[in-house]
Design a protein around this motif. Sequence first.
Motif, PDB file in Angstrom:
ATOM      1  N   GLN A 286       0.504  -1.231  -0.296  1.00 13.70           N
ATOM      2  CA  GLN A 286       0.103   0.047  -0.090  1.00 13.70           C
ATOM      3  C   GLN A 286       0.714   1.046   0.063  1.00 13.70           C
ATOM      4  O   GLN A 286       0.520   2.137  -0.505  1.00 13.70           O
ATOM      5  N   ALA A 287       2.279   1.050   0.303  1.00 10.60           N
ATOM      6  CA  ALA A 287       2.919   2.901   1.073  1.00 10.60           C
ATOM      7  C   ALA A 287       3.006   3.128  -0.507  1.00 10.60           C
ATOM      8  O   ALA A 287       3.243   4.194  -0.690  1.00 10.60           O
ATOM      9  N   MET A 288       3.872   1.595  -1.581  1.00  9.34           N
ATOM     10  CA  MET A 288       4.413   2.018  -2.463  1.00  9.34           C
ATOM     11  C   MET A 288       3.500   2.636  -3.509  1.00  9.34           C
ATOM     12  O   MET A 288       3.794   3.520  -3.876  1.00  9.34           O
ATOM     13  N   LEU A 289       1.755   1.536  -3.082  1.00  7.80           N
ATOM     14  CA  LEU A 289       1.015   1.824  -4.160  1.00  7.80           C
ATOM     15  C   LEU A 289       0.672   3.660  -4.108  1.00  7.80           C
ATOM     16  O   LEU A 289       0.385   4.692  -5.140  1.00  7.80           O
ATOM     17  N   GLU A 290       0.918   4.120  -3.093  1.00  7.49           N
ATOM     18  CA  GLU A 290       0.671   5.235  -2.426  1.00  7.49           C
ATOM     19  C   GLU A 290       1.759   6.130  -3.143  1.00  7.49           C
ATOM     20  O   GLU A 290       1.620   7.260  -3.992  1.00  7.49           O
ATOM     21  N   TYR A 291       2.674   5.997  -2.871  1.00  5.98           N
ATOM     22  CA  TYR A 291       4.376   6.743  -3.013  1.00  5.98           C
ATOM     23  C   TYR A 291       3.667   7.339  -4.629  1.00  5.98           C
ATOM     24  O   TYR A 291       4.367   8.010  -5.120  1.00  5.98           O
ATOM     25  N   THR A 292       3.375   5.588  -5.055  1.00  7.06           N
ATOM     26  CA  THR A 292       3.676   6.019  -7.130  1.00  7.06           C
ATOM     27  C   THR A 292       2.186   7.263  -7.486  1.00  7.06           C
ATOM     28  O   THR A 292       2.457   7.152  -8.168  1.00  7.06           O
ATOM     29  N   THR A 293       0.583   6.896  -7.165  1.00  4.50           N
ATOM     30  CA  THR A 293       0.165   7.639  -7.650  1.00  4.50           C
ATOM     31  C   THR A 293      -0.499   8.469  -6.607  1.00  4.50           C
ATOM     32  O   THR A 293      -1.813   9.448  -7.557  1.00  4.50           O
TER      33      THR A 293
ATOM     34  N   ARG B 100       3.408  13.047 -12.514  1.00  2.00           N
ATOM     35  CA  ARG B 100       3.733  12.575 -14.065  1.00  2.00           C
ATOM     36  C   ARG B 100       2.136  11.280 -13.744  1.00  2.00           C
ATOM     37  O   ARG B 100       1.818  11.573 -12.917  1.00  2.00           O
ATOM     38  N   PRO B 101       2.034  11.068 -14.667  1.00  2.00           N
ATOM     39  CA  PRO B 101       0.413  10.557 -15.005  1.00  2.00           C
ATOM     40  C   PRO B 101       0.886   9.097 -14.446  1.00  2.00           C
ATOM     41  O   PRO B 101       2.242   8.139 -14.238  1.00  2.00           O
ATOM     42  N   SER B 102      -0.189   8.499 -13.488  1.00  2.36           N
ATOM     43  CA  SER B 102       0.892   6.910 -12.424  1.00  2.36           C
ATOM     44  C   SER B 102      -0.646   5.840 -12.619  1.00  2.36           C
ATOM     45  O   SER B 102      -1.773   6.534 -13.473  1.00  2.36           O
ATOM     46  N   PHE B 103       0.363   4.765 -12.645  1.00  2.00           N
ATOM     47  CA  PHE B 103      -0.584   3.267 -12.369  1.00  2.00           C
ATOM     48  C   PHE B 103      -0.421   2.432 -11.479  1.00  2.00           C
ATOM     49  O   PHE B 103       0.569   2.324 -11.247  1.00  2.00           O
TER      50      PHE B 103
ATOM     51  N   LEU C 102      -6.632  -2.606  -0.431  1.00  2.00           N
ATOM     52  CA  LEU C 102      -8.132  -3.389  -1.453  1.00  2.00           C
ATOM     53  C   LEU C 102      -9.394  -2.129  -0.955  1.00  2.00           C
ATOM     54  O   LEU C 102     -10.194  -1.609  -1.890  1.00  2.00           O
ATOM     55  N   GLU C 103      -9.236  -1.824   0.468  1.00  2.00           N
ATOM     56  CA  GLU C 103     -10.487  -0.712   0.289  1.00  2.00           C
ATOM     57  C   GLU C 103     -10.062   0.634   0.131  1.00  2.00           C
ATOM     58  O   GLU C 103     -10.843   1.196  -0.823  1.00  2.00           O
ATOM     59  N   ALA C 104      -8.453   0.702  -0.273  1.00  2.00           N
ATOM     60  CA  ALA C 104      -8.244   2.273  -0.652  1.00  2.00           C
ATOM     61  C   ALA C 104      -8.436   1.829  -2.154  1.00  2.00           C
ATOM     62  O   ALA C 104      -8.479   3.435  -2.982  1.00  2.00           O
ATOM     63  N   ALA C 105      -8.402   1.408  -2.563  1.00  2.00           N
ATOM     64  CA  ALA C 105      -8.322   0.850  -4.182  1.00  2.00           C
ATOM     65  C   ALA C 105      -9.498   1.605  -5.321  1.00  2.00           C
ATOM     66  O   ALA C 105      -8.696   2.625  -5.819  1.00  2.00           O
ATOM     67  N   PRO C 106     -10.137   1.699  -5.014  1.00  2.00           N
ATOM     68  CA  PRO C 106     -11.846   2.744  -5.634  1.00  2.00           C
ATOM     69  C   PRO C 106     -11.307   4.460  -5.289  1.00  2.00           C
ATOM     70  O   PRO C 106     -11.322   4.710  -5.984  1.00  2.00           O
ATOM     71  N   GLN C 107     -10.503   4.821  -4.186  1.00  2.00           N
ATOM     72  CA  GLN C 107     -10.982   5.872  -4.403  1.00  2.00           C
ATOM     73  C   GLN C 107      -9.557   6.315  -4.365  1.00  2.00           C
ATOM     74  O   GLN C 107      -9.403   7.689  -5.316  1.00  2.00           O
ATOM     75  N   ARG C 108      -8.348   5.406  -4.939  1.00  2.00           N
ATOM     76  CA  ARG C 108      -7.236   5.881  -5.327  1.00  2.00           C
ATOM     77  C   ARG C 108      -6.760   5.657  -7.025  1.00  2.00           C
ATOM     78  O   ARG C 108      -5.812   5.710  -7.664  1.00  2.00           O
ATOM     79  N   ASP C 109      -8.059   5.551  -7.913  1.00  2.00           N
ATOM     80  CA  ASP C 109      -7.947   4.703  -9.152  1.00  2.00           C
ATOM     81  C   ASP C 109      -6.828   3.594  -9.028  1.00  2.00           C
ATOM     82  O   ASP C 109      -6.076   3.559 -10.263  1.00  2.00           O
ATOM     83  N   TRP C 110      -6.635   2.647  -8.257  1.00  2.00           N
ATOM     84  CA  TRP C 110      -5.921   1.422  -8.502  1.00  2.00           C
ATOM     85  C   TRP C 110      -6.692   0.043  -9.397  1.00  2.00           C
ATOM     86  O   TRP C 110      -7.712  -0.030  -8.474  1.00  2.00           O
TER      87      TRP C 110
ATOM     88  N   GLY D  48      -1.873  13.385   4.406  1.00  2.00           N
ATOM     89  CA  GLY D  48      -2.898  12.949   2.600  1.00  2.00           C
ATOM     90  C   GLY D  48      -1.243  12.834   1.769  1.00  2.00           C
ATOM     91  O   GLY D  48      -1.509  11.916   0.812  1.00  2.00           O
ATOM     92  N   LYS D  49      -0.516  13.200   1.800  1.00  2.00           N
ATOM     93  CA  LYS D  49       0.380  13.180   0.647  1.00  2.00           C
ATOM     94  C   LYS D  49       2.022  12.016   0.786  1.00  2.00           C
ATOM     95  O   LYS D  49       2.244  12.625   1.761  1.00  2.00           O
ATOM     96  N   PRO D  50       2.228  11.456   0.111  1.00  2.00           N
ATOM     97  CA  PRO D  50       3.583  10.784  -0.019  1.00  2.00           C
ATOM     98  C   PRO D  50       4.483  11.671   0.755  1.00  2.00           C
ATOM     99  O   PRO D  50       4.821  12.554  -0.520  1.00  2.00           O
ATOM    100  N   THR D  51       5.291  11.839   1.384  1.00  2.00           N
ATOM    101  CA  THR D  51       6.647  12.335   2.138  1.00  2.00           C
ATOM    102  C   THR D  51       7.902  11.188   2.683  1.00  2.00           C
ATOM    103  O   THR D  51       7.217  10.958   4.003  1.00  2.00           O
ATOM    104  N   LEU D  52       8.829  12.204   2.046  1.00  2.00           N
ATOM    105  CA  LEU D  52       9.745  11.232   2.564  1.00  2.00           C
ATOM    106  C   LEU D  52      10.807  12.251   3.031  1.00  2.00           C
ATOM    107  O   LEU D  52      10.821  13.491   2.598  1.00  2.00           O
TER     108      LEU D  52
END
Lengths: 331, 331
Positions: free
Chosen positions: A258-265, A270-273, A302-310, B216-220
């Motif tokens: 989850q943390a790396m998905l959040e960090y990415t998106t 940039r556009p992200s996925f 899994l709960e966060a996915a819809p909100q995050r567009d994962w 709510g923002k990824p922060t390093l």
Amino acid sequence: MKFFCFALLACLNTVMVLAEDPLPSWKEAPAKQSIIDFVQNVTTQGSDSFVPVAERIAVFDNDGTLWCEAPLPNQAVFVLDEIKRLLPEHPEWKQDPAVAALLGGDLAALKSDQYAGLIKLIALTHTGMSPDEYTERVDRWLETARHPRFGCSYTEVIYQPMLELLDYLRANKFETWIVSGGGQEFMRVFAEGTYGIPPQQIIGSHARMKYELVAGKPTLTKTIDTLFVDDKEGKPVAIAEFIGRRPIACFGNSDGDQAMLEYTTIDNPRPSFGLLVHHTDADREYAYDSNPPSSGKLTTALEAAPQRDWVVVDMKKDWNVVFPADGKKEN
Amino acid sequence: MKFFCFALLACLNTVMVLAEDPLPSWKEAPAKQSIIDFVQNVTTQGSDSFVPVAERIAVFDNDGTLWCEAPLPNQAVFVLDEIKRLLPEHPEWKQDPAVAALLGGDLAALKSDQYAGLIKLIALTHTGMSPDEYTERVDRWLETARHPRFGCSYTEVIYQPMLELLDYLRANKFETWIVSGGGQEFMRVFAEGTYGIPPQQIIGSHARMKYELVAGKPTLTKTIDTLFVDDKEGKPVAIAEFIGRRPIACFGNSDGDQAMLEYTTIDNPRPSFGLLVHHTDADREYAYDSNPPSSGKLTTALEAAPQRDWVVVDMKKDWNVVFPADGKKEN
Ligand SMILES: [Ca+2]
Ligand SMILES: [Ca+2]
């Protein structure tokens, strides 16, 4: 003449790419389409969403995302098998509470006291040797060990749709990385041959090695010092440390991603996925989320996915085949 | 038709490579020839010494190997300038013994107690901020700071012959890495633009970052925790950790590079190459070895070079030009 050849080749390649399905093991469904849309989006020259090649970093979890993690994570089976193999040489190990817990199947004991028992078992099987010697041990194990349910080598319980995804991203000039809680040197033994990912693009849990000249020869020794567990918040930390650049695509299967998905998106310029593999296929593989056979708990992500567009991949509905051998049987 | 085009292009490329000198800033002397011999050796298909592309890893030290490290290492100037810039906002720093030593020019005090003072200064200027904020600070400094002797930007006191060497190796499908005692995030700010080396191929001294969601923002956040000093025996350790594969070529300039030169060239199953840049040119740059202006002591590695077959570059005799601007003046 040279320019003419290039132009012609470029045309031929475009035609070929359009003609071929890059993801034949993915069913024609929204998950597949979202991947293709994203890749076309960031690779279309002149579009606002174009991402330069240097920034096309994609990160993949391994256990449960690229290969099967049930009924036990494969590396845990390696630890168990190595303890058994080495026990005759080390009768004193039987007195070790961690070894006793392992041989007695008492996994709760191994997890208590912040995984002290598990770390002890890792130390017994992963340290005190050179990386080359360790590689030989993993290689030997991979050659002989068989998955208890599928009966094949552990490098065959890999997901054919994800192999195609790796190839598709690389064909579009993405650099594909593994960022996994698994052992870094463990994955490096097989990932180049199995996934086409070279060792320098594999980040995992790792500890500091020791270097010295022994009898005039450069000698590295694996230790358990400064152990870094590449899971949860450790994943974005490791990405920053090893890659130094924010990924634009992230693929995982559990709350540990989850943390790396959040960090990415989230808040990425940039556009992200982001994508989660949801294990929904008890017939062909396993079905689990909140209560996995071993590793891979999936609830908050899994709960966060819809909100995050994962994108959430429903393994049963989205994949034509699971393992490479399944595809061969069908053909 | 497609095959014909490829074959024609391959011929054209071969002719072009043969016709052009890949290292024009290197004098026609044994050092240059040894580089070319090595590269041709490992890239000639079918020869015993051929090395597959995946194993063509070359590692470069930075300070004194790719850019100037005198009269002070450039990053030390950054630290000094940042302390001065930030001091008005932090009057309490004046009471800090490390800051006082720095402002008083007492370098010996900074080095005592295992560099405790220096580490304190690094903590003050390199931590407590995000990598993005840190990047902005380094960028701003690089835009304005000027080398005290050469009067140009610090990204211009780089060695033209080494830039050509980097290009030459990459043209021969080597992956070029920096493995330096300098700060990992510091080098990542400019190395892609300056050397063509992306952040994920830069290893330096580094500490563990912290990751969290803030509002709510990824922060390093950069910290000084688990500081790893990428020097001496740390260099092969870091190579094993980040790359996971033994280099076949190693370029350095000081005793701090001896361990990675040994790791690269002793007992390597592949053909290998080691090189030391010897600063012998007080007119165009600096002349030092056992008694450097600041960093870059070269004694034991220089003694070991003949026995190890490491090429020693005599900057004065082997290089036509030192800095890129020198070449432009001559043209
Ligand atoms: Ca996983
Ligand atoms: Ca140096």
